[in-house]
Design a protein around this motif. Structure first.
Motif: not given
Length: 172
Positions: A118-123, A133-147
């Protein structure tokens, strides 16, 4: 002249009093938490709980518990998790079927690792509260695993400015 001075004094006192805030109590000054919702992969509109959920913050090596859920319980339809305000990423291990014993948890629990960027922002809230602190443009990634028990992730609200709505949907 003697009549003008008291009038000017009264007007200046009234102006000063009206420019002050009524109180210095901060009510709405908390940095928002990111809200995660759990949904069924087969029917993406249905809420699906996670049995014996445990959330570990990898960055500070601690187990997350707060008012939205308790450790190793069945998850409610959504959870609130904090993001770090001193960095632009936060990493969590989300464990389903977590065992009561720390050693067997690694054997029986299904551990998926999420990295939230994310990007940090202040309000500015008020003089009493200051900035949050607000959090902008969040993205979430998953670490790939077998199960991986997490099948898909969708960011539905990319800016974390309040905790009123779900920001991230996890499908399993």
């Amino acid at each position: 002249m003697k009549k003008i001075i008291p009038i000017l004094l009264i007007v200046s006192v009234l102006f000063y009093v009206s420019s002050c805030e009524k109180d210095d109590i901060c009510v709405d000054g908390d940095t928002p938490l990111m809200v995660i919702g759990f949904f069924d992969i087969a029917d993406t509109t249905l809420v699906k709980n996670v049995a014996s959920i445990r959330i570990r913050n990898i960055d500070i090596d601690s187990i997350l518990t707060n008012s939205s859920f308790s450790d190793r319980s069945e998850s409610p339809d959504s959870l609130q998790v904090p993001l770090r305000s001193t960095a632009t990423t936060t990493m969590y291990q989300i464990i389903s079927e977590s065992a009561d014993d720390e050693e067997t948890e690694l054997e029986t629990g299904n551990i998926d690792t999420l990295t939230i960027s994310y990007e940090l922002g202040e309000a500015f809230i008020s003089r009493a509260c200051g900035f949050v602190t607000n959090y902008n443009n969040i993205s979430v990634t998953l670490t790939e695993g077998a199960e991986n028990w997490i099948q898909d992730i969708k960011v539905v609200q990319p800016n974390v400015e309040n905790t009123d709505n779900i920001h991230v949907k996890i499908f399993h």
